[in-house]
Design an enzyme around this catalytic site. Structure first.
Site, PDB file in Angstrom:
ATOM      1  N   SER A   6     -10.199  -0.024   6.942  1.00  0.00           N
ATOM      2  CA  SER A   6      -9.590   0.046   5.608  1.00  0.00           C
ATOM      3  C   SER A   6      -8.902  -1.213   5.094  1.00  0.00           C
ATOM      4  CB  SER A   6      -8.593   1.195   5.547  1.00  0.00           C
ATOM      5  OG  SER A   6      -9.278   2.391   5.363  1.00  0.00           O
TER       6      SER A   6
ATOM      7  N   LYS B 251       0.859  -1.191   0.000  1.00  0.00           N
ATOM      8  CA  LYS B 251       0.000   0.000   0.000  1.00  0.00           C
ATOM      9  C   LYS B 251       0.893   1.237   0.000  1.00  0.00           C
ATOM     10  CE  LYS B 251      -3.857   2.133   2.566  1.00  0.00           C
ATOM     11  NZ  LYS B 251      -4.766   2.045   3.712  1.00  0.00           N
TER      12      LYS B 251
ATOM     13  N   SER C 250      -9.765   2.269   2.726  1.00  0.00           N
ATOM     14  CA  SER C 250      -8.845   2.982   1.862  1.00  0.00           C
ATOM     15  C   SER C 250      -7.847   2.073   1.137  1.00  0.00           C
ATOM     16  CB  SER C 250      -8.082   4.030   2.679  1.00  0.00           C
ATOM     17  OG  SER C 250      -7.255   3.385   3.635  1.00  0.00           O
TER      18      SER C 250
HETATM   19  N1  GLN Z   1     -13.288   4.792   6.054  1.00  0.00           N
HETATM   20  C1  GLN Z   1     -12.716   5.265   7.278  1.00  0.00           C
HETATM   21  C2  GLN Z   1     -12.281   6.686   7.104  1.00  0.00           C
HETATM   22  O1  GLN Z   1     -12.573   7.243   6.102  1.00  0.00           O
HETATM   23  C3  GLN Z   1     -11.570   4.387   7.700  1.00  0.00           C
HETATM   24  C4  GLN Z   1     -10.360   4.592   6.886  1.00  0.00           C
HETATM   25  C5  GLN Z   1      -9.207   3.725   7.323  1.00  0.00           C
HETATM   26  O2  GLN Z   1      -9.390   2.716   7.988  1.00  0.00           O
HETATM   27  N2  GLN Z   1      -8.007   4.174   6.975  1.00  0.00           N
HETATM   28  O3  GLN Z   1     -11.664   7.278   7.913  1.00  0.00           O
END
Ligand code: GLN
Length: 489
Positions: free
Chosen positions: A175, A76, A151
């Protein structure tokens, strides 16, 4: 080879049926052929990947291979990797070449794995659909009009489409698990503190945790064996004895007590997801597990609590991007304040700016007690709910996401709807517990749209990753959802 497990790939490498250079080239060719349709990778660097593959081949020839030596892993783009462009999905870091390795990257390098490239992600890991990436949205490989989740959507898409053998992700509020669910792969967020955050670009430090994304629970265990471990460069890294996460994979599930939180099967859960998850629970009963209803009464507060705490931490973490030492600097400015302002206004996208503004507000004098302090107190209650629940069960199961993958653009204008995609995952981060998602079926096909993957969420008690992987592996021996591959790319 592209459908083989990590264990099988390793055996092929050891038997000289294929070299790491050949295997890496195979994946690079697939990326060259398919990535333009999927946008799963932000950066590939064949020269650097192949150099690592050559080294791995020497190591294999010298009889010094470990479990992941020679295996191409997608990283990532939140992990700093020496000599690699590391963007975190942002214009702010569009041209940033990292001068050092994140701890997790270093662990993979020591194991002799090949860095196959950097995967697309929501900007600074803020999002649930990958649409906030400065480098454009990732497509869901099961329906390219749908989101892959976020994400870590680039990693999930790359694993699902066999554009890598396995990948890494990070999970602050879901995410790893949510994109794993939406793309039909397996993903695990370890207990907070198990994987070092050193060199992992910070979003909300009290929640951020790295973890593996792969085709199966067995693969996840091998990856976690490499990623986990104490690192003194992260003050929240836990000093624990090294463990083998694959040690319990083959244990039968007789007597396993599965807790089903009643709040996870209530209003807001779509029918097709509920059906697939219930069928998975029925399969677990056949495997010898028993089921108890549990309650997580404060979990309904997890989204509002998270959207106070995560932006608060983000507003502080992201203050380092000021255009001075690294990252985007505005080409024209009048004085220092103007340079900060313009660099940040140009470098950050809309969602990141929204989070910085919320975070700055809730931390400001006069509002701190009302928002931040209050949210911290509720966070404690949410964690206590889990402690209570684990008195009645060994493991908790439920849906990962309230629906299957939604369409690109569908929730872009409605942040609250987008935030609710993580309704079942966020409480796990707030409590610091380990959670994972494995494929457990497909939703309903309608109006010419294909049925999309459904994820089963498995939540464990602190440091219970081996038990969770055991439960997931036994299910994957009995079912074949994890072997389904999206067709017609
Ligand atoms: N969807 C959540 C956010 O927008 C979690 C994102 C994540 O776990 N990095 O913050």
């Amino acid at each position: 080879m592209i459908n083989a497990s990590l264990k099988q790939i390793s055996a092929h490498l050891a038997a000289k049926k294929i070299s790491s250079v050949e295997l890496t080239q195979l994946y690079l060719d697939r990326i060259a052929a398919f990535n333009s349709r999927l946008n799963a990778y932000i950066t590939v660097n064949p020269e650097m990947s192949l150099a690592q593959a050559r080294e791995a081949d020497f190591r294999i020839a010298a009889g010094k291979a470990e479990a992941l030596t020679g295996i191409p892993i997608a990283q990532k783009d939140i992990f700093c990797a020496k000599g690699w462009r590391t963007t975190c999905g942002s214009k702010m870091l569009e041209n940033f070449i990292s001068p050092y390795d994140a701890h997790v990257i270093g662990q993979f390098n020591n194991a002799g794995a090949v860095n196959l490239g950097k995967t697309n992600m929501d900007e600074f890991a803020m999002g649930s659909s990958n649409e906030t990436s400065y480098f454009g949205a990732v497509k869901n490989p099961w329906d390219r009009n749908a989101v892959p989740g976020g994400s870590s959507g680039g990693s999930a898409c790359a694993v699902a489409t066999r554009l890598c053998a396995a990948a890494t992700g990070t999970d602050t509020g879901g995410s790893i698990r949510q994109p794993a669910a939406l793309c039909g792969i397996s993903g695990l967020k370890p207990t907070y503190g198990v994987c070092s955050r050193y060199g992992m670009i910070a979003f909300a430090s009290s929640l951020d945790q790295a973890g593996p994304m792969a085709h199966s629970a067995e693969d996840l265990a091998l990856l976690l064996n490499v990623m986990a471990g104490f690192d003194e460069r992260d003050s929240t890294s836990l000093q624990r004895e090294k463990e083998d996460y694959a040690r319990d994979l083959t244990k039968p599930l007789n007597g396993l007590r599965i807790g089903l939180p009643k709040e996870f099967f209530a209003e807001g859960l779509s029918n097709d997801v509920a059906q697939a998850v219930e069928a998975a629970i029925a399969e677990y009963k056949k495997l010898g597990a028993s089921v108890v209803e549990i309650s997580l009464p404060n979990s309904r507060l997890s989204v509002p609590v998270y959207y106070v705490l995560a932006p608060a931490e983000a507003s502080s973490n992201l203050s380092r991007f000021d255009g001075v030492r690294y990252g985007h600097r505005a080409p024209d400015y009048t004085d220092l304040a103007d340079m900060y302002e313009k660099s940040r206004a140009q470098g950050f996208g809309a969602e990141v700016k929204r989070r910085i503004m919320i975070g700055t507000y809730v931390l400001s004098h006069g509002y701190y007690d009302a928002y931040y302090l209050q949210a911290q107190k509720i966070r404690r209650l949410i964690a206590q709910d889990f402690t209570e629940a684990f008195r009645q069960c060994d493991i908790i199961m439920g849906p990962t996401s309230p629906s299957t993958a939604f369409k690109l653009g569908e929730k872009g204008d409605d942040p609250v709807q987008m935030y609710l995609s993580d309704i079942y995952t966020i409480a796990v981060n707030l409590a610091g517990l380990p959670g994972m998602s494995i494929p457990c079926g497909f939703g309903a096909a309608n109006n010419g749209n294909p049925g999309m993957p459904v994820g089963l969420q498995i939540i464990g008690n602190y440091f219970d990753e081996a038990r969770m992987l055991n439960a997931a592996h036994q299910y994957q021996l009995a079912t074949d959802w994890h072997n389904r591959v999206p067709q017609g790319l």
